[in-house]
Write a protein that holds these residues in place. Structure first.
Motif: not given
Length: 704
Positions: A140-141, A155-159, A191-193
C-alpha cells in the motif's frame, strides 16, 4: 628511461575471449583464447596470458605493469537468454502487481520474435516473465505524477512482504518498482533500506535508481532484469577482480556499457542491465574510432563471432541509439547503441528443416565447448566454421597461430552424414549452398537497417570484424555494393579494441514535461543539479576539470504523440533563446531523418519530456602509428595456393594463399585469395583487390 606500461582490454564472447594490449609507446599486441563457461574469469586470464606469451612476457609481469584494465562481457545477455539468473521477487504498488505479466498489451506477444514467428500471431504468446507470479507482492502506497505522496507507505505491510519473498519464496534478489517513483523515490528508497535491514544478503534493485523514467512496464522490466542478473554479474566481476589481484594487477578496472561508455567495476556490478550487448557496442565504438582516423563518416559496422552476426550504423560520424532496447524478448530502459543481430555465427549449427528439407544456419550454437566439429573438442554438429574449412577458407595449420589443429577428416565425414547426404548433394555443393545462405541472411539484415531506413549502402564503408566475418564480408559487401570493405588489423578482437577507445561515461536524466516555448532558465535550473552531481562523481574517480566533458540532450515529441526522439543540445549550457530554437530545429530535422521527409509537423506543438546529461571522463587514447606505404608487390607474402570457394564462379577454384604477417603496408593482391592472420581469415573474391594500408588494415575494393 621511463618503464613501459600497458593498458589491457578483454572482451568475453560466446566462443572466444579476446584481449588487446596497448603499450605506453603505442604498440598493439593481441591475445585470444576459448571462453570457459560458466567460469568466464578463467578464460579472461587465459586470453591475457595468450597476449603476454606473444609479447615474450610472463602474465604476472604484464599485469604488474598494467595501469588500467577494461572489460566487456556477455554475462548479462547469457544469464537472460539461458534463464539462469537468481530467483527474483518483485514489490509493486498494491493493485499493479500484474504490470510485468501484462507487458505492453499485444505488443508483448510478438516483440523480440523473428519475422517467421510474427507471421503466426495465433501461435504467439508473451515470454515467461523473469519473476514468477507467486513472487510478486503489492504494498500500500501511492505517489502522484507531481511527486506528492497520496498514500504513505505501509511499513508494517512492506516488512511482511519482504519476509514472505525471502522466507516463503526463497528469493535471493528483489526488484522494487512503484508507480511514479521517478517523480518521488522516497518510498522505493525506504523499501530498499528495509530489505537491507531485514535480509542483508539479498540483492536489491529499485526502479527509480536504475530507470528513473515514465513507462510503468518498461521501468518495472528494467528493474527485474537488473535484479535477475545483478547478483550473478556482481559475483562474476568480483571473481575476476580477485583473479587479477592474485596475478599481480593493482590498478582500476573499468567495465563497458551498452551505451558505449565505461563504468568503474563497483558501479557496473550494481547496474548489470547496462552491460547488455556491451561487446557489440564496443565494436561500433572501435569502428568509429578507426573511421575517424581514416576519414570515413558513414560506416556499416559488422561483427560476426561464434554465436551471432551483429551490425550497427554510423551516419555522419554519429552513433545511432536504440529506440526500444530489448534483451531476448524483454524491454528495458537504458541508453544503448543500436545494434541488431541474427543467430548466425561461426558456431551456428547447420540443421535440415524437417518440414521443408532445406538447410538452416542457426540460431542454435555449438559455443566454444564442444564447439565446431573441426575443433576436435567433442563437437558432433556441423557448424558454419566447419563450412569455412570445407570450402577452403580455413587451413588446419593456420588456426590461432597454429596452436590448435583442425580435424578436417572428421568434419567432412559428419558433414556428409548430417547435411550433404540428407540433401542429396555432394559435400562441396552443400557447403557452398550454406555459405551463400549465410551471406544472403547477412545482406538482408543490413538492408533492413539501411535501405528500409532510407539509407543507401553504396554510400557506406563496411567495417568487418569478429573472428568469422572476414570470410564472408567480401561476398555480402559486394552484394550490397558498399564503397569499400575494411578488415581492421584488430578485426578478430575489434570489440576489445573498442574498449580501449571508449571513455568513462555516466548518464543522468530528469523527467519533466515542458512546452517548447518554455524559458531557457527553467531548463538550465533542471540541468544544474545533474551537472554538479556529475562533476563530483568524475572528480572522485580521478578526472580533472580538463578531462571532464558534458553532453546535453533532450527527449522531444509532437503534441498528442507517445514516442520521443532524443536530440542533442548542440548549443551547450547554459541554454539561451537561440540555443533553444536550434534544439527545436535539430529535433525536426532528426524526426524527418528517422520517419521520412515531410513527417515533421510543428503545428501540432512540440513538448520536451526529458532532459539528459552524459558526463564523460576522457581516457588517454591509444596512439596508433601510421606506417609508410611501400611497394605494391605482395609476392613475398604468398605461401601457396589451394582450391577455395569463388563467389562469381559458384564453385571451388584455385586461389592464392597469403600470410598476413609477411604483408607490408602498400602491398596489393588480387582475388581469388585467402589471407591468414594470427587471429582471423580474410577471403578476397575474384574481381577484388586487397591492399594493406599504413595501419595494417586490409582494404578491399573492386578492380578498376
Amino acid at each position: 628511461m621511463n618503464e613501459i606500461t600497458y593498458l589491457v582490454a578483454t572482451d568475453v564472447g560466446g566462443t572466444c575471449t579476446d584481449t588487446i594490449v596497448v603499450s605506453s609507446q603505442g604498440d598493439i599486441h593481441i591475445g585470444k583464447a576459448l571462453s570457459t563457461p560458466p567460469d568466464f574469469a578463467t578464460g579472461v586470464l587465459n586470453s591475457v596470458r595468450s597476449a603476454a606469451d606473444a609479447m615474450g612476457m610472463e602474465l604476472g609481469s604484464l599485469l604488474a605493469r598494467t595501469t588500467l584494465f577494461i572489460h566487456g562481457s556477455t554475462v548479462v545477455d547469457n544469464t537472460v537468454f539461458t534463464r539462469d539468473g537468481t530467483k527474483t521477487g518483485l514489490i509493486a504498488t498494491e493493485g499493479f502487481e500484474d504490470t510485468i505479466l501484462v507487458t505492453r498489451g499485444a505488443y508483448g506477444r510478438w516483440s523480440g520474435l523473428t519475422e517467421d514467428g510474427i507471421k503466426n500471431p495465433v501461435k504467439t504468446d508473451r515470454a515467461s516473465a523473469l519473476v514468477e507470479s507467486s513472487a510478486i507482492v503489492g504494498v500500500a502506497e501511492r505517489v502522484d505524477c507531481d511527486g506528492d505522496v497520496v498514500t504513505p507507505l505501509d511499513m508494517e505491510q512492506a516488512e511482511r512482504a519482504i519476509r514472505f519473498l525471502v522466507q516463503d519464496r526463497a528469493v535471493e534478489s528483489i526488484a522494487i518498482s512503484l508507480l511514479w517513483s521517478f517523480a518521488n523515490p522516497a518510498h522505493e528508497l525506504a523499501l530498499r533500506d528495509l530489505v537491507k535491514r531485514v535480509a542483508p544478503d539479498v540483492y536489491v534493485t529499485i526502479s527509480s535508481d536504475i530507470a528513473p523514467v515514465p513507462g510503468e512496464y518498461e521501468r518495472t522490466s528494467t528493474a527485474v532484469i537488473n535484479a535477475y542478473a545483478g547478483r550473478i554479474t556482481r559475483d562474476y566481476l568480483s571473481a575476476l577482480e580477485a583473479l587479477l589481484r592474485e596475478n599481480g594487477y593493482s590498478g582500476q578496472t573499468m567495465v563497458m556499457q551498452g551505451y558505449g561508455g565505461l563504468l568503474p567495476v563497483e558501479e557496473a556490478a550494481e547496474r548489470a542491465v547496462g552491460m547488455v550487448e556491451c561487446g557489440p557496442a564496443a565494436g561500433v565504438i572501435g569502428a568509429k574510432f578507426l573511421g575517424d582516423m581514416m576519414g570515413d563518416a558513414d560506416i556499416i559496422a559488422a561483427d560476426m563471432g561464434g554465436t551471432t552476426f551483429k551490425v550497427g550504423v554510423i551516419q555522419n560520424g554519429e552513433l545511432e541509439f536504440a529506440r526500444e532496447p530489448l534483451v531476448d524478448r524483454f524491454h528495458y530502459v537504458a541508453p544503448k547503441i543500436d545494434v541488431v543481430s541474427i543467430g548466425a555465427g561461426g558456431g551456428s549449427i547447420i540443421q535440415i528443416d524437417p518440414k521443408t528439407r532445406l538447410p538452416m544456419v542457426g540460431p542454435q550454437s555449438a559455443g566454444s565447448r564442444p564447439g565446431p566439429i573441426c575443433y576436435g573438442l567433442g563437437g558432433t554438429e556441423p557448424t558454419l566454421t566447419d563450412v569455412m574449412l570445407l570450402i577452403g577458407y580455413m587451413d588446419p595449420g593456420h588456426f590461432l597461430r597454429g596452436s590448435m589443429s583442425l580435424d578436417a577428416e572428421n568434419t567432412r565425414r559428419l558433414f556428409r552424414e548430417k547435411v550433404a547426404d540428407p540433401l542429396g548433394v555432394s559435400v562441396e555443393e552443400a557447403a557452398i549452398g550454406i555459405y551463400r545462405i549465410a551471406s544472403a541472411q547477412i545482406s538482408d539484415l543490413i538492408r533492413k537497417i539501411t535501405v528500409e531506413r532510407g539509407l543507401d549502402p553504396r554510400d557506406f564503408v563496411l567495417h568487418s570484424f569478429g573472428g568469422t566475418c572476414g570470410m564472408l564480408a567480401s561476398a555480402f559487401g559486394e552484394d550490397l555494393s558498399v564503397r569499400r570493405i575494411v578488415i581492421p588489423y584488430t578485426a578478430s578482437v575489434n570489440c576489445a579494441f573498442g574498449l580501449v577507445t571508449a571513455d568513462v561515461r555516466h548518464e543522468y536524466s530528469v523527467t519533466k514535461t515542458l512546452p517548447a516555448n518554455v524559458s531557457p532558465d527553467e531548463i538550465n535550473a533542471l540541468f544544474e543539479p545533474m551537472i554538479e552531481r556529475a562533476r563530483k562523481q568524475l572528480t572522485a574517480e580521478g578526472f580533472d576539470a580538463g578531462s571532464i566533458g558534458m553532453n546535453w540532450s533532450a527527449d522531444l515529441r509532437y503534441g498528442r504523440q507517445v514516442h520521443e526522439v532524443t536530440t542533442q543540445i548542440r548549443a551547450g549550457a547554459p541554454l539561451d533563446a537561440q540555443g533553444l530554437a536550434l534544439l527545436l530545429s535539430d529535433f525536426e530535422k532528426l524526426y524527418e531523418r528517422k520517419f521520412g521527409k515531410g513527417s515533421a509537423y510543428r503545428e501540432a506543438g512540440i513538448e520536451i519530456t526529458m532532459l539528459r546529461l552524459t558526463a564523460s571522463g576522457k581516457l588517454k587514447r591509444p596512439s596508433l602509428p601510421k606506417l609508410e606505404e611501400g611497394s605494391a608487390d605482395a609476392s613475398a607474402a604468398k605461401i601457396g595456393s589451394r582450391r577455395i570457394y569463388v563467389e562469381r564462379r559458384g564453385t571451388l577454384h584455385e586461389g592464392s594463399i597469403y600470410d598476413f604477417n609477411r604483408l607490408q603496408p602498400g602491398n596489393r593482391l588480387s582475388g581469388p585469395a585467402v589471407i591468414h592472420t594470427p587471429i582471423t581469415t580474410i577471403a578476397v573474391q575474384e574481381g577484388q583487390v586487397a591492399r594493406m594500408d599504413g595501419y595494417r588494415n586490409i582494404v578491399l575494393e573492386m578492380e578498376g
